[in-house]
Enzyme design. Structure first.
Site, PDB file in Angstrom:
ATOM      1  N   GLY A  53       0.826  -1.212   0.000  1.00 58.82           N
ATOM      2  CA  GLY A  53       0.000   0.000   0.000  1.00 58.82           C
ATOM      3  C   GLY A  53       0.856   1.256   0.000  1.00 58.82           C
ATOM      4  N   ASN A  68      -6.298  -3.114  -1.951  1.00 58.54           N
ATOM      5  CA  ASN A  68      -6.198  -1.701  -2.354  1.00 58.54           C
ATOM      6  C   ASN A  68      -4.806  -1.371  -2.857  1.00 58.54           C
ATOM      7  OD1 ASN A  68      -7.474   0.836  -2.678  1.00 58.54           O
ATOM      8  ND2 ASN A  68      -6.430   1.611  -0.863  1.00 58.54           N
ATOM      9  N   SER A  72      -4.358   6.660  13.464  1.00 58.75           N
ATOM     10  CA  SER A  72      -4.667   7.872  12.702  1.00 58.75           C
ATOM     11  C   SER A  72      -5.118   8.979  13.640  1.00 58.75           C
ATOM     12  CB  SER A  72      -5.797   7.540  11.729  1.00 58.75           C
ATOM     13  OG  SER A  72      -6.356   8.718  11.190  1.00 58.75           O
ATOM     14  N   TYR A  93     -14.713   4.156  10.396  1.00 59.25           N
ATOM     15  CA  TYR A  93     -13.283   3.948  10.153  1.00 59.25           C
ATOM     16  C   TYR A  93     -12.470   4.325  11.390  1.00 59.25           C
ATOM     17  CZ  TYR A  93      -8.527   5.150   8.813  1.00 59.25           C
ATOM     18  OH  TYR A  93      -7.146   5.266   8.796  1.00 59.25           O
ATOM     19  N   LYS A 129     -10.055   2.075  14.190  1.00 61.89           N
ATOM     20  CA  LYS A 129      -8.665   2.384  14.575  1.00 61.89           C
ATOM     21  C   LYS A 129      -8.554   2.453  16.097  1.00 61.89           C
ATOM     22  CE  LYS A 129      -6.677   2.136  10.978  1.00 61.89           C
ATOM     23  NZ  LYS A 129      -5.421   1.487  10.659  1.00 61.89           N
ATOM     24  N   PHE A 165      -0.971  12.067  10.883  1.00 55.25           N
ATOM     25  CA  PHE A 165      -1.849  13.171  10.490  1.00 55.25           C
ATOM     26  C   PHE A 165      -2.162  13.005   8.992  1.00 55.25           C
ATOM     27  CE2 PHE A 165      -2.999  15.741  14.152  1.00 55.25           C
ATOM     28  CZ  PHE A 165      -2.474  14.887  15.113  1.00 55.25           C
ATOM     29  N   ASP A 183     -16.535  17.352   7.862  1.00 55.54           N
ATOM     30  CA  ASP A 183     -15.229  18.014   7.852  1.00 55.54           C
ATOM     31  C   ASP A 183     -15.059  18.921   9.064  1.00 55.54           C
ATOM     32  OD1 ASP A 183     -13.605  17.153   5.859  1.00 55.54           O
ATOM     33  OD2 ASP A 183     -14.041  18.780   4.454  1.00 55.54           O
TER      34      ASP A 183
HETATM   35  P1  NAD Z   1      -3.414   1.638   1.522  1.00 54.28           P
HETATM   36  O1  NAD Z   1      -4.815   1.237   1.254  1.00 54.28           O
HETATM   37  O2  NAD Z   1      -2.634   2.234   0.421  1.00 54.28           O
HETATM   38  O3  NAD Z   1      -2.587   0.403   2.095  1.00 54.28           O
HETATM   39  C1  NAD Z   1      -3.165  -0.582   2.914  1.00 54.28           C
HETATM   40  C2  NAD Z   1      -2.744  -1.933   2.337  1.00 54.28           C
HETATM   41  O4  NAD Z   1      -3.302  -2.965   3.144  1.00 54.28           O
HETATM   42  C3  NAD Z   1      -3.242  -2.159   0.906  1.00 54.28           C
HETATM   43  O5  NAD Z   1      -2.161  -2.562   0.110  1.00 54.28           O
HETATM   44  C4  NAD Z   1      -4.285  -3.268   1.044  1.00 54.28           C
HETATM   45  O6  NAD Z   1      -4.328  -4.084  -0.093  1.00 54.28           O
HETATM   46  C5  NAD Z   1      -3.798  -3.990   2.292  1.00 54.28           C
HETATM   47  N1  NAD Z   1      -4.833  -4.678   3.064  1.00 54.28           N
HETATM   48  C6  NAD Z   1      -6.018  -4.170   3.512  1.00 54.28           C
HETATM   49  N2  NAD Z   1      -6.678  -5.103   4.209  1.00 54.28           N
HETATM   50  C7  NAD Z   1      -5.912  -6.215   4.204  1.00 54.28           C
HETATM   51  C8  NAD Z   1      -6.062  -7.508   4.760  1.00 54.28           C
HETATM   52  N3  NAD Z   1      -7.149  -7.866   5.439  1.00 54.28           N
HETATM   53  N4  NAD Z   1      -5.060  -8.410   4.577  1.00 54.28           N
HETATM   54  C9  NAD Z   1      -3.957  -8.075   3.881  1.00 54.28           C
HETATM   55  N5  NAD Z   1      -3.759  -6.866   3.332  1.00 54.28           N
HETATM   56  C10 NAD Z   1      -4.738  -5.955   3.491  1.00 54.28           C
HETATM   57  O7  NAD Z   1      -3.448   2.615   2.784  1.00 54.28           O
HETATM   58  P2  NAD Z   1      -2.274   3.513   3.378  1.00 54.28           P
HETATM   59  O8  NAD Z   1      -2.588   4.921   3.097  1.00 54.28           O
HETATM   60  O9  NAD Z   1      -0.958   2.943   2.992  1.00 54.28           O
HETATM   61  O10 NAD Z   1      -2.538   3.285   4.919  1.00 54.28           O
HETATM   62  C11 NAD Z   1      -1.819   2.307   5.674  1.00 54.28           C
HETATM   63  C12 NAD Z   1      -2.355   2.298   7.090  1.00 54.28           C
HETATM   64  O11 NAD Z   1      -2.221   3.598   7.648  1.00 54.28           O
HETATM   65  C13 NAD Z   1      -3.856   1.957   7.167  1.00 54.28           C
HETATM   66  O12 NAD Z   1      -4.047   1.113   8.281  1.00 54.28           O
HETATM   67  C14 NAD Z   1      -4.520   3.299   7.377  1.00 54.28           C
HETATM   68  O13 NAD Z   1      -5.705   3.180   8.133  1.00 54.28           O
HETATM   69  C15 NAD Z   1      -3.457   4.048   8.164  1.00 54.28           C
HETATM   70  N6  NAD Z   1      -3.539   5.516   7.976  1.00 54.28           N
HETATM   71  C16 NAD Z   1      -3.512   6.055   6.722  1.00 54.28           C
HETATM   72  C17 NAD Z   1      -3.612   7.438   6.550  1.00 54.28           C
HETATM   73  C18 NAD Z   1      -3.623   8.058   5.181  1.00 54.28           C
HETATM   74  O14 NAD Z   1      -4.090   9.203   5.056  1.00 54.28           O
HETATM   75  N7  NAD Z   1      -3.133   7.396   4.144  1.00 54.28           N
HETATM   76  C19 NAD Z   1      -3.718   8.257   7.670  1.00 54.28           C
HETATM   77  C20 NAD Z   1      -3.729   7.677   8.932  1.00 54.28           C
HETATM   78  C21 NAD Z   1      -3.633   6.298   9.080  1.00 54.28           C
HETATM   79  C1  WQD Z   2      -8.042  17.836   3.562  1.00 53.08           C
HETATM   80  C2  WQD Z   2      -8.676  19.206   3.339  1.00 53.08           C
HETATM   81  C3  WQD Z   2     -11.024  19.122   2.884  1.00 53.08           C
HETATM   82  C4  WQD Z   2     -10.677  17.109  -1.000  1.00 53.08           C
HETATM   83  C5  WQD Z   2      -8.877  12.242   5.766  1.00 53.08           C
HETATM   84  C6  WQD Z   2      -9.485  11.223   6.696  1.00 53.08           C
HETATM   85  C7  WQD Z   2      -8.561  10.886   7.824  1.00 53.08           C
HETATM   86  C8  WQD Z   2      -7.142  10.526   7.353  1.00 53.08           C
HETATM   87  C9  WQD Z   2      -6.639  11.436   6.289  1.00 53.08           C
HETATM   88  C10 WQD Z   2      -6.737   8.153   7.506  1.00 53.08           C
HETATM   89  C11 WQD Z   2     -10.032  19.369   4.022  1.00 53.08           C
HETATM   90  C12 WQD Z   2     -10.275  19.666   1.689  1.00 53.08           C
HETATM   91  C13 WQD Z   2     -10.383  17.707   0.215  1.00 53.08           C
HETATM   92  C14 WQD Z   2     -11.241  17.876  -2.036  1.00 53.08           C
HETATM   93  C15 WQD Z   2     -11.166  19.804  -0.601  1.00 53.08           C
HETATM   94  N1  WQD Z   2      -7.020   9.204   6.835  1.00 53.08           N
HETATM   95  N2  WQD Z   2     -10.621  19.039   0.403  1.00 53.08           N
HETATM   96  N3  WQD Z   2     -11.455  19.212  -1.805  1.00 53.08           N
HETATM   97  O1  WQD Z   2     -10.313  15.115   5.722  1.00 53.08           O
HETATM   98  O2  WQD Z   2      -8.138  15.759   6.875  1.00 53.08           O
HETATM   99  O3  WQD Z   2      -8.614  13.418   6.496  1.00 53.08           O
HETATM  100  O4  WQD Z   2      -7.632  11.693   5.288  1.00 53.08           O
HETATM  101  O5  WQD Z   2      -6.684   7.944   8.664  1.00 53.08           O
HETATM  102  O6  WQD Z   2      -9.140   9.837   8.537  1.00 53.08           O
HETATM  103  O7  WQD Z   2     -10.690  11.748   7.217  1.00 53.08           O
HETATM  104  O8  WQD Z   2      -8.078  14.863   4.542  1.00 53.08           O
HETATM  105  O9  WQD Z   2      -7.314  15.163   2.229  1.00 53.08           O
HETATM  106  O10 WQD Z   2      -9.723  14.521   2.620  1.00 53.08           O
HETATM  107  O11 WQD Z   2      -8.980  16.830   3.214  1.00 53.08           O
HETATM  108  O12 WQD Z   2     -11.397  21.012  -0.443  1.00 53.08           O
HETATM  109  O13 WQD Z   2     -11.556  17.394  -3.125  1.00 53.08           O
HETATM  110  O14 WQD Z   2      -8.918  19.378   1.937  1.00 53.08           O
HETATM  111  O15 WQD Z   2     -12.246  19.790   3.064  1.00 53.08           O
HETATM  112  O16 WQD Z   2     -10.121  20.693   4.477  1.00 53.08           O
HETATM  113  P1  WQD Z   2      -8.890  14.872   5.925  1.00 53.08           P
HETATM  114  P2  WQD Z   2      -8.523  15.265   3.067  1.00 53.08           P
END
Ligand code: NAD
Ligand code: WQD
Length: 333
Positions: A10, A35, A124, A148, A152, A177, A294
């Site tokens: 991922g 994903n 997260s 979601y 977490k 973040f 939001d």
């Molecule tokens: P992503 O979807 O790109 O990566 C997650 C990976 O996990 C994917 O490759 C998917 O195929 C794999 N996966 C999902 N469920 C699975 C399962 N049951 N078994 C095996 N593989 C599985 O997401 P990411 O952005 O890389 O996020 C990674 C982690 O960080 C996630 O747990 C997400 O909740 C957390 N996180 C992400 C963000 C963000 O904004 N990207 C922010 C905060 C926390």
């Molecule tokens: C950022 C800013 C939007 C899209 C989300 C999840 C959170 C975390 C990270 C995993 C905001 C604005 C966005 C668009 C816009 N993921 N925006 N037009 O909402 O902080 O967090 O992703 O844990 O759980 O909720 O991030 O990138 O969606 O938005 O104006 O098309 O951009 O309103 O102010 P967010 P975001």
């Protein structure tokens, strides 16, 4: 150390894989490609100059996880695997609880039965819910506002309970973040399936001409320019945070939480402007209504990670946008 990365193909896991290899660790990835794409493995091999050991499969298959832990003599797990779309979690909560919570329980069971005692969890900032104060430190109340976020928080609680009863278990719980950007090679990055939900991948597609314009969700927030403010962190800084967490694990008292953010807030309009400069492309946008759920502003107090993990975010907003654009360009071409 020998590290298992669940969800390692991922977005965040693949970048962490590079940082971990560069820090001298051995890695093995498990992913079910729900994903992500197998192409990521080719890209990682190009960047690292060697193949990355990979096992396809779901973490809910406890026996498979046990077999991997044993075959690769895994010392520590980095647990990235999970579903992460807020909107989808509202529509399909069961899918999220089954994947994220049951998946983590299965992984922990496999670790317990294989005597693996170290884990870094991808949590997260979403677990904090609506900010009661800013910047958000780790002591901020936890009240996620969507399924979601609740998955977490539940996994955090399970890890904390498990560490409470097993004195040998060491857990570092990382609350990210807003991770953005890509590896400097431009070979891996964030490529959501379908329409992007998050700001940076949306901007990237507008800059690349794949989408016509960005919709800004509201310009009447109580921020300096009226648009939403977030703490965007370069995914390679985040990846380095995982190396720091791994170094810290043996010293952890059991279950410890750290925010990973820059501590700086950036508005939507600011991000568009920096992306415009970094890409040399226009980013047409239109102000539309607020997006449901939001919040106005959210940014981290990262002091605890700075002081205890000896880690801090170093890369600028410009570098986040530049790297995102390099990745986007190789997708366009
Ligand atoms: P992503 O979807 O790109 O990566 C997650 C990976 O996990 C994917 O490759 C998917 O195929 C794999 N996966 C999902 N469920 C699975 C399962 N049951 N078994 C095996 N593989 C599985 O997401 P990411 O952005 O890389 O996020 C990674 C982690 O960080 C996630 O747990 C997400 O909740 C957390 N996180 C992400 C963000 C963000 O904004 N990207 C922010 C905060 C926390
Ligand atoms: C950022 C800013 C939007 C899209 C989300 C999840 C959170 C975390 C990270 C995993 C905001 C604005 C966005 C668009 C816009 N993921 N925006 N037009 O909402 O902080 O967090 O992703 O844990 O759980 O909720 O991030 O990138 O969606 O938005 O104006 O098309 O951009 O309103 O102010 P967010 P975001």
């Amino acid at each position: 150390m020998n590290i298992l990365l669940t969800g390692g193909t991922g977005y965040i896991g693949s970048h962490a894989a590079i940082a971990l290899k560069e820090a001298g660790h051995n890695i093995v990835i498990q992913d079910n490609f729900s994903n992500s794409s197998p192409l990521v493995l080719n890209r990682l091999a190009l960047i690292l100059g060697e193949e990355v050991p990979f096992i396809e499969g779901d973490i809910r298959n406890t026996n498979l996880v046990k077999a991997i832990l044993q075959e690769f003599s895994v010392d520590a797990v980095m647990h990235f695997a999970g579903l992460k779309s807020v909107g989808e979690s509202v529509l399909e909560p069961l899918k999220y609880y089954e994947n994220n919570v049951l998946g983590s329980l299965s992984l922990l069971r496999a670790m317990k039965e294989s005597n693996v005692k170290k884990i870094v969890f991808s949590s997260s900032a979403t677990v904090y819910g609506i900010p009661r104060y800013l910047p958000i430190n780790e002591a901020h109340p936890l009240k996620p506002v969507n399924p979601y976020g609740r998955t977490k928080l539940q996994v955090e609680q399970i890890l904390e309970d498990e560490a409470e009863c097993d004195a040998l278990l060491k857990v570092v719980n990382l609350r990210y973040f807003n991770p953005v950007g890509a590896h400097k090679s431009g070979l891996i990055g964030e490529e959501p399936r379908g329409m992007p939900n998050n700001l940076m991948p949306f901007i990237a597609r507008v800059a690349g001409g794949k989408l016509k314009e960005l919709h800004i969700y509201g310009d009447d927030y109580d921020t300096f320019d009226g648009t939403g403010v977030r703490d965007y962190i370069h995914v390679m800084d985040l990846a380095e945070g995982h190396v720091a967490a791994l170094n810290y694990l043996p010293h952890s008292s059991g279950f410890e939480t750290f925010n990973l953010g820059t501590g700086d807030g950036c508005s939507v309009l600011q991000m568009i402007e920096v992306y415009r400069k970094a890409s040399g492309r226009e980013i047409p946008f239109r102000i539309v209504g607020r997006r449901q759920g939001d919040i106005s502003s959210c940014y981290a107090a990262p002091n605890k990670a700075n002081q205890i993990l000896l880690w801090s975010a170093k890369l600028s907003l410009f570098e986040m946008c530049m790297s995102s654009w390099s990745f986007q360009e190789q997708l366009v071409n």
